[in-house]
Structure formats: C-alpha cells, structure tokens
Design a protein around this motif. Structure first.
Motif, short mmCIF file in Angstrom:
data_model
loop_
_atom_site.label_atom_id
_atom_site.label_comp_id
_atom_site.label_asym_id
_atom_site.label_seq_id
_atom_site.Cartn_x
_atom_site.Cartn_y
_atom_site.Cartn_z
N GLN A 1 86.68 26.07 31.75
CA GLN A 1 86.62 26.42 33.17
C GLN A 1 87.94 26.99 33.69
OE1 GLN A 1 85.15 23.10 35.44
NE2 GLN A 1 83.39 22.76 34.06
N THR A 2 89.00 26.89 32.88
CA THR A 2 90.30 27.43 33.31
C THR A 2 90.58 28.80 32.71
OG1 THR A 2 91.46 26.37 31.47
CG2 THR A 2 91.20 25.09 33.52
N ASP A 3 89.63 29.35 32.00
CA ASP A 3 89.81 30.67 31.38
C ASP A 3 90.11 31.71 32.46
OD1 ASP A 3 89.36 33.25 30.17
OD2 ASP A 3 88.30 32.21 28.55
N GLY A 4 91.22 32.42 32.32
CA GLY A 4 91.66 33.38 33.33
C GLY A 4 90.72 34.54 33.54
N ARG A 5 89.89 34.79 32.54
CA ARG A 5 88.95 35.90 32.68
C ARG A 5 87.89 35.65 33.74
NH1 ARG A 5 86.83 36.46 26.69
NH2 ARG A 5 86.93 34.19 26.93
N LEU A 6 87.62 34.39 34.04
CA LEU A 6 86.55 34.06 34.99
C LEU A 6 86.84 34.63 36.38
CD1 LEU A 6 85.84 30.38 33.89
CD2 LEU A 6 84.33 32.37 33.59
N GLY A 7 88.08 34.54 36.83
CA GLY A 7 88.45 35.09 38.13
C GLY A 7 88.31 36.60 38.17
N ASP A 8 88.75 37.25 37.07
CA ASP A 8 88.64 38.71 37.00
C ASP A 8 87.18 39.14 37.01
OD1 ASP A 8 91.37 38.99 36.92
OD2 ASP A 8 91.48 39.16 34.74
N TYR A 9 86.36 38.45 36.24
CA TYR A 9 84.95 38.81 36.17
C TYR A 9 84.24 38.56 37.50
CZ TYR A 9 85.53 39.16 31.09
OH TYR A 9 85.93 39.51 29.83
N SER A 10 84.65 37.53 38.22
CA SER A 10 84.05 37.25 39.54
C SER A 10 84.32 38.42 40.49
CB SER A 10 84.63 35.96 40.12
OG SER A 10 84.30 34.85 39.32
N ARG A 11 85.59 38.89 40.52
CA ARG A 11 85.93 40.01 41.39
C ARG A 11 85.24 41.30 40.93
NH1 ARG A 11 90.52 36.72 41.89
NH2 ARG A 11 91.29 37.29 39.82
N LEU A 12 85.09 41.44 39.62
CA LEU A 12 84.43 42.63 39.10
C LEU A 12 82.95 42.65 39.48
CD1 LEU A 12 84.79 45.16 37.40
CD2 LEU A 12 84.31 43.80 35.36
N LEU A 13 82.30 41.49 39.43
CA LEU A 13 80.90 41.40 39.84
C LEU A 13 80.74 41.79 41.32
CD1 LEU A 13 79.85 38.06 38.08
CD2 LEU A 13 78.99 40.36 37.55
N TYR A 14 81.67 41.34 42.15
CA TYR A 14 81.61 41.67 43.59
C TYR A 14 81.80 43.17 43.79
CZ TYR A 14 82.82 41.97 48.52
OH TYR A 14 82.86 42.32 49.84
N ASP A 15 82.78 43.77 43.09
CA ASP A 15 83.02 45.21 43.23
C ASP A 15 81.82 46.02 42.77
OD1 ASP A 15 85.50 44.77 44.28
OD2 ASP A 15 86.61 45.17 42.42
N LEU A 16 81.17 45.59 41.69
CA LEU A 16 79.98 46.29 41.22
C LEU A 16 78.87 46.24 42.26
CD1 LEU A 16 79.89 45.09 37.49
CD2 LEU A 16 80.33 47.41 38.30
N ALA A 17 78.74 45.12 42.96
CA ALA A 17 77.73 44.99 44.01
C ALA A 17 78.04 45.93 45.18
CB ALA A 17 77.66 43.55 44.49
N VAL A 18 79.33 46.04 45.53
CA VAL A 18 79.73 46.93 46.62
C VAL A 18 79.44 48.38 46.25
CG1 VAL A 18 81.70 47.82 47.93
CG2 VAL A 18 81.48 45.37 47.53
N ILE A 19 79.81 48.77 45.04
CA ILE A 19 79.58 50.15 44.58
C ILE A 19 78.09 50.46 44.53
CG2 ILE A 19 79.79 51.70 42.60
CD1 ILE A 19 82.47 50.32 42.01
N GLY A 20 77.29 49.46 44.11
CA GLY A 20 75.86 49.67 43.99
C GLY A 20 75.17 50.04 45.28
N GLU A 21 75.74 49.66 46.43
CA GLU A 21 75.15 50.03 47.72
C GLU A 21 75.92 51.16 48.40
OE1 GLU A 21 75.10 46.50 50.08
OE2 GLU A 21 77.22 46.64 50.62
N GLY A 22 76.80 51.82 47.63
CA GLY A 22 77.51 52.98 48.17
C GLY A 22 78.71 52.63 49.00
N GLY A 23 79.24 51.43 48.88
CA GLY A 23 80.41 51.02 49.65
C GLY A 23 81.72 51.31 48.95
#
Length: 644
Positions: free
Chosen positions: A601-623
């Motif tokens: 649960q302390t793997d540093g990649r988890l935070g990066d992937y969380s932000r990446l998932l959010y950015d992908l959602a924003v891009i998906g709706e043209g934001g």
C-alpha cells in the motif's frame, strides 16, 4: 461658438470595409439608392413617433417626404428627407456604426468569401448594417448635411472613402438629412444614376412600398394655356401649343402591402417588402399574412428570415416587428408583440384600435397588445409546424438556439417549443432529430430519454459516458448549445419519458453487480479518493464504462461539467465543482493497480496512477488537465516500461 472643421481618420478596419464595398459590389450597384432611401424612411418614422409626445418638433413642416435631386451636368445625386435628423454627436456616433461590433464580423465574412473565391453580395450589406457606406459604390465623394429636429445648428460630414473624413458645424434650412453624392462617370453599359428612368426603375423595384412619398423633379409636356397663346389674324395659335415644364412627381405607390388582400399580393412583392423592412437581402424563408376581425382587430405581415443576423445574440439586437396604428408608424423594435425567442421574426403589425397616446411602458400591459401577442405566437407555431423537414432543418441551423430559449422562459408554450426542438444524436449521423422521433424509436426496455451536454458533438459522440448506453442500443441526444443547460432545468420530461443525463446519477445499467464491486475495491478506491481529495468527492465502480478505464460523473442534481465550463467562461465565481471519479473495474488496468495495492500500500506508483486515472477521465470528456507536464512524464515512463 461653432465647432471648427475637423479631419478624422477612419479606423484601419473601416478602411478595409470601404475598400471591399467600393471594389467588390460592381455587379449590384443599384443597392446604394435602396439603402439611402430606407435610411431616410427610418428617420421620418422616428420623427413621427417622437412628435406624438413633442408635436412642436414638426413646426410648419408636417408633410413628410423623401426628395431626390439629380444633376447630369455636375454628375451629382442628392437624397434628402425631413425626418428626425442628427446632432453633431449623433453624426460621429451613427455614421461610425460600421466601426463598432459589426466590423470584425463583416471582415470575417469577407475573408470566408475570399477563400471560396465568391463575390461580395448585397446580403452582406443588409446583414451587417453598412448601408450608408454603400454610397461609395457609385460616388467619389459623399457629403452629408443634417439638422436634428428642435436644433438650430446643423452638421456637415464629408468623405471620399479614402481613409479620412471631415466633420463641422454648418447651417441648413429646416430639419432632416441630405446626402449629396458626387458620382463617378458611368462605365460602359453601366446605369447612369442621373437618368430619370434609371432612378424610376430602381425605386419601383426596391422602394415602392416606402410609406412616404419619394419625389423628384421631372420634365413634362403641358399645353400652353389659351390666355398665354399668341394667335394669328384668324385666331389660330402661332408656334407650339405645348411647353416643357418641371414638376415634382411621386415615384412610389406607398401602398401598405399588409393592408391588401393576400390573394392580390405576388411573391415578388412580399420579398421586396421584406427587404425594405429588414434591410436583409437574403430572401425570407416563409411569410405569414393574417387579418383578424372581431373583438381583437389587427393585420400582421410577418416573415421568417432564412439567415440569422450576425448580432442575434448581442444585447443591442433589435426585435424585428414594427407596430402601426391605422398605417401610422408607432415604433420599431416592438418587444411587446412577440416573446424573446421569436425576436428574429421581421414584419409589421397594424392594430387600428391602439391608443396612440400610450407610452411604451403602458403598452406592455395593454390588453389588446397581449391578445395580439397570444394570437401571433399561435400563428407562428402553426407556420413552423407546417414547414417541410429539409427546409425546417435549414431554419433550425440558423435559429434553433434562440428558439429553445422559450422552453425555459415560456412555460405555457413549453410543449409546443419542445416539439420544435431538434438535436443530433448518437444514431442520427449528423442529422437533426425531434424529440418525438426519438421517443418513437426507443427500443423495448428503454424507459428514459438519455442526453449528454458539451461544446463539441464529435467529443460527445465518442464520450466514455456513452459506452454502456451504446452497448444496449440506446440512442443519446447530443446537446451542444449552451442554452440547452437552461432548457434542461425546465424540460424534465417529454411525452411521459423522463430526460436523464448520461453524465449524472446512476444509469442502473450494471445488472446488480455494483454492490459486490464496491466491496471488492473499497480499500483501493478509498486510497484514490484520499489522493485526489482536492479534485473528486467520490470514487466508485462505473455504471457507464465498457472499454474506457475512467470517467467523471456527478450526482443527479449536481452541475454538469459543461455548465461549470460555461459559468467559468462568463467569469462567474463558482465553488469547487468536485465530481465523481468512476472506474471500470473490469478493465485490466484497474485489476493490476488493485494487485499493486494489495501487495504494498506504500508503493509510490499508486499516487501517480491515481492522478493519471483522473487526467484520463478529464481528457475523455474534452477537458483540460491541470498539470500537462506531469501527465506527459507519466505517459513517457509507462511507454518506456512497456517497451522494455
């Protein structure tokens, strides 16, 4: 002291427009006379209205007219009226109208035409309100002399259309405006605008319906009175018994076309009158000519334009209906006769029982006006309903956005307006679809009307929000007009079917799996929510996604993402609009992130992937994402890892 003569420079944009008008309208030169006569008619209209409350403005000059004076030797043509005139400040303001909001739009339209190698047309003159400047099509120099009603001094404006003009105080006998054109020499096969029959033909074609006499001095042959004849010894006349005299003649019929029986009015007459009252050279789409007799009496001649004016949505846009009483002009821009969503309709309403002394404020509450308004709205609905589909679609391309305003502002006619609304859909292949058509082809099992709002139909069509709906063969309305967000606040159902956003609330399309999924990914989603606490209010399994990994949604009563964008663009201060991050738990990416979380649960990649998932959602709706550089770095790292 009188103001001294000033020389002023046109703005760069105005010089461009003048150059275009002078050099590009070679095939439509006659329109200059039509435009100047219309301006003179408008000036008299304004004075007639103002004189109802200030009768002293008329003085002894109460016979309105527009006079044309031609001089073939000096090559001049003058168009003069005894209308309201202008003050010194109004000359600088009104003659400079072209330098305001219309200039940029005019030049933009011109650039579009030049790219298509298309000629400048009279339609642009009417559409952009540059009629006065059409004088430079035929004139080397234009001199305007005007004196406002009730004023002692006059103003003189001169220009050769070469980048500058002069303005000064002067003297003038009587009120009104005179425009003197120093004409160019006529080219080969071009009309001579000092020729009597050329002027007669132009006025007959373009200005016959002007409500005031257009007069011109013409030569006539008259018999010499017997008392003036010289007789010989036998009492017979010596010499000619006729002589040439100059008489003022009225060139237009001044027939109130709306007062005639519609079976006696030809299509060309209807079109010409539309051009006269609208200053629009595009032919009208449809006209409505009605006469109501009984308790409420009025005559109306209304037109649906075929093209929207460039300033349709600007605050200064004027409504297009002129109000008359027994053929006497009362006012233009009569906002009381038609609602805002019909403000583009042009025409005339003549109500013989109006009280001519009422003010504009009282007019709003006049029972007769309210009855006329109600009847006209009904007639316009009937007219629109009867238009063929292809023609209506063309109309809707131009005026659909303003028509839909009524769904929100006119509850009494909401159903009729909803019937007239059209939308592109996920199945329409770019064609307009009515709500009735949508409902008629809903598949079995679909209980709601689905829609999605945004500023780009292509983005909406490919939105991840629609994946489950498409899989179930449910059609979705693609709403791309900003006004749709306000429409949806009022139009919550149609034909008994609720309207439901594909972006907000639970779509209930996941076949009862959501509870199990929430429990399975509860801890991971809690971690992602904490990581993105400034951006999202909740993270949950998606009921919308099929192929994509993430999207943003809202609760049923939340503001949509598009509405938030509209408000922000308008400069509104909004509280943070936190959305719901929905994740596709069947996507292999989510499964692998879950495995990383379960292992460490302390793997540093988890935070990066969380932000990446959010950015992908924003891009998906043209934001727009907040940190593009970080997003690019994460994508680069993932590509490097994937490529070994």
């Amino acid at each position: 002291m009188a103001r001294a003569k000033e020389t002023r420079q046109f703005q760069t944009e105005v010089q461009q427009v003048l150059k275009l008008i002078v050099n590009s309208l070679y095939s439509n030169r006659d329109i200059f006379l039509r435009e100047l006569i219309s301006n003179a008619s408008d000036a008299i209209d304004k004075l007639r209205f103002k004189s109802q409350t200030e009768p002293d403005l008329l003085g002894e000059d109460s016979e309105f007219k527009i006079k044309i004076t031609r001089d073939g030797i000096k090559r001049t043509l003058e168009i003069a009226d005894n209308g309201i005139g202008m003050t010194y400040d109004e000359v600088n303001e009104n003659i400079g109208t072209i330098a305001k909001s219309g200039t940029a739009a005019f030049l933009e339209a011109m650039e579009s035409l030049s790219q298509k190698n298309a000629p400048l047309t009279p339609e642009l003159i009417g559409q952009f309100g540059v009629g006065f400047y059409s004088a430079f099509i035929v004139a080397d120099k234009v001199t305007l002399t005007t004196r406002a009603a009730g004023e002692d001094t006059a103003t003189k404006w001169e220009s050769r259309g070469d980048g500058s003009y002069t303005v000064e105080e002067t003297t003038k006998d009587g009120r009104g405006t005179s425009i003197l054109l120093e004409l160019r020499s006529p080219e080969k096969d071009a009309p001579d605008y000092t020729d009597e029959w050329t002027i007669r033909n132009i006025i007959k074609k373009h200005s016959d319906f002007v409500a005031y006499p257009i007069v011109m001095d013409v030569e006539k042959q008259e018999p010499v009175p017997e008392a003036e004849q010289v007789l010989d010894g036998d009492g017979k006349p010596i010499g000619d018994t006729t002589r040439t005299v100059v008489r003022a003649e009225t060139l237009n019929s001044m027939k109130a076309i709306w007062a005639r029986d519609k079976k006696d009015v030809g299509e060309d007459e209807y079109k010409e009158f539309y051009t006269h009252i609208s200053h629009d050279w595009n032919p009208p789409l449809k006209h409505l000519h009605v006469k109501l007799e009984g308790t409420t009496e009025y005559t109306a001649l209304l037109y649906l334009p075929s093209k929207a004016p460039f300033d349709l949505f600007q605050p200064e846009f004027k409504h297009g209906v002129h109000l008359y009483c027994r053929r006497v002009f009362i006012m233009d821009d009569c906002r009381e006769l038609l609602p805002e969503y019909f403000s583009f309709v042009k025409g005339v309403v003549d109500a013989p029982d109006l009280n001519l002394n009422i003010s504009r404020e009282i007019l709003q509450q006049d029972r007769l006006v309210l009855n006329i308004r109600k009847n006209l709205v009904k007639k316009l609905f009937d007219l629109l309903k009867g238009i063929e589909k292809e023609e209506y679609d063309q109309f809707y391309d131009e005026f659909g956005a303003i028509l839909k305003i009524g769904i929100h502002t006119d509850p009494a006619n909401q159903t009729k307006l909803a019937d007239l609304a059209r939308y592109k859909t996920t199945k329409s292949d770019g064609a307009w679809v009515s709500l009735q058509e949508y409902v008629e082809r809903m598949p079995e099992g679909q209980e709601e009307i689905y829609y999605l709002t945004g500023d780009n139909s292509t983005t909406l069509l490919n939105s991840p929000h629609l994946e489950q709906l498409k899989a179930k063969d449910f059609e979705v309305l693609l709403m791309t007009d900003p006004v749709d967000e306000w429409v949806l606040q009022s139009l919550t159902e149609y034909d008994g079917k609720a309207l439901k956003s594909a972006e907000k609330g639970d779509l209930n399309l996941s076949d009862g799996e959501t509870k199990d999924q929430e429990e399975q990914f509860k801890d991971l989603f809690g971690f992602i929510r904490k990581t993105l606490q400034d951006q999202v209010k909740e993270v949950k399994p998606s009921t919308r996604l099929l192929d994509s990994v993430a999207c943003l949604s809202g609760d049923a009563h939340d503001m949509s993402g598009y509405m938030a964008k509209i408000m922000q663009s308008a400069g509104k201060d909004l509280p943070p609009n936190k959305r719901v991050l929905e994740l596709n738990v069947k996507h292999p990416v989510i499964e692998k992130i879950q495995n990383i979380y379960a292992a460490d649960q302390t793997d540093g990649r988890l935070g990066d992937y969380s932000r990446l998932l959010y950015d992908l959602a924003v891009i998906g709706e043209g934001g727009k994402i907040e940190n593009p550089s970080q997003f690019g770095k994460l994508i680069g790292d993932l590509m490097d890892s994937a490529l070994g």
